[in-house]
Scaffold this motif. Structure first.
Motif, short mmCIF file in Angstrom:
data_model
loop_
_atom_site.label_atom_id
_atom_site.label_comp_id
_atom_site.label_asym_id
_atom_site.label_seq_id
_atom_site.Cartn_x
_atom_site.Cartn_y
_atom_site.Cartn_z
N MET A 1 -28.41 7.49 43.06
CA MET A 1 -27.36 7.88 43.96
C MET A 1 -27.52 7.15 45.30
O MET A 1 -26.54 6.75 45.90
CB MET A 1 -27.39 9.39 44.15
N ILE A 2 -28.77 7.00 45.75
CA ILE A 2 -29.01 6.31 47.02
C ILE A 2 -28.47 4.88 46.95
O ILE A 2 -27.80 4.42 47.87
CB ILE A 2 -30.51 6.33 47.39
N HIS A 3 -28.75 4.20 45.86
CA HIS A 3 -28.26 2.83 45.70
C HIS A 3 -26.73 2.79 45.76
O HIS A 3 -26.16 1.90 46.40
CB HIS A 3 -28.76 2.23 44.38
N SER A 4 -26.08 3.74 45.13
CA SER A 4 -24.62 3.78 45.13
C SER A 4 -24.07 4.00 46.54
O SER A 4 -23.10 3.35 46.94
CB SER A 4 -24.13 4.89 44.21
N VAL A 64 -25.53 17.25 47.94
CA VAL A 64 -25.45 16.33 49.07
C VAL A 64 -24.12 15.57 49.02
O VAL A 64 -23.43 15.43 50.03
CB VAL A 64 -26.65 15.35 49.09
N LEU A 65 -23.76 15.10 47.84
CA LEU A 65 -22.52 14.36 47.69
C LEU A 65 -21.31 15.25 47.95
O LEU A 65 -20.35 14.83 48.61
CB LEU A 65 -22.45 13.77 46.27
N ILE A 108 -18.00 6.01 42.73
CA ILE A 108 -19.41 5.87 42.37
C ILE A 108 -19.97 7.18 41.86
O ILE A 108 -20.80 7.19 40.96
CB ILE A 108 -20.25 5.30 43.53
N ALA A 109 -19.51 8.29 42.40
CA ALA A 109 -19.99 9.59 41.94
C ALA A 109 -19.50 9.86 40.52
O ALA A 109 -20.25 10.37 39.69
CB ALA A 109 -19.53 10.71 42.87
N GLY A 110 -18.25 9.52 40.26
CA GLY A 110 -17.70 9.72 38.93
C GLY A 110 -18.41 8.89 37.90
O GLY A 110 -18.70 9.34 36.78
N SER A 115 -17.13 13.66 36.12
CA SER A 115 -16.06 14.10 37.02
C SER A 115 -16.41 15.42 37.72
O SER A 115 -15.53 16.13 38.15
CB SER A 115 -14.76 14.25 36.23
N GLU A 116 -17.67 15.75 37.83
CA GLU A 116 -18.08 17.02 38.41
C GLU A 116 -17.90 17.11 39.90
O GLU A 116 -17.80 18.18 40.47
CB GLU A 116 -19.56 17.29 38.07
#
Length: 118
Positions: A1-4, A64-65, A108-110, A115-116
């Protein structure tokens, strides 16, 4: 996630460079873009710092997101409201930058979490 999130930060950095390149005496738009992009970068960097301090568990990463997206969505809502005021042009520029950042993070999260995060 950090990289994204670092990729989102890199995009914001490029947007900041472009805005600085457009600065002129007769155009306020680059100054609005610079201020807004800097604010967005601070929020993304804050999320990265939280993730680095965390345990890298999916639930924690999602929290966090979700907090970052909630903050950005509130900013976008405030900016849309401000578009009806006398600083409508500046608010529109701010809204576009914020909406673009939300879309990048959701993409990036998806890709990372399904899709949460919505």
């Amino acid at each position: 996630m950090i990289h994204s999130l670092k990729m989102v930060l890199a995009v914001l950095s490029n947007q900041l460079d472009a805005a600085v390149g457009e600065v002129s005496e007769n155009n306020i738009a680059p100054f609005v873009a610079i201020r807004q992009t800097t604010e967005l970068m601070k929020l993304v960097m804050g999320a990265i710092a939280q993730l680095k301090r965390g345990s890298d568990k999916p639930d924690e990463n999602r929290r966090v997101l979700e907090n970052l997206l909630a903050t950005l969505r509130q900013m976008a809502k405030d900016e849309r409201f401000a578009m009806d005021g006398r600083n409508a042009a500046a608010a529109l520029l701010q809204y576009r930058a914020t909406a673009s950042t939300i879309a990048q993070i959701e993409a990036i999260a998806g890709a990372r979490m399904g899709s949460e995060v919505r």
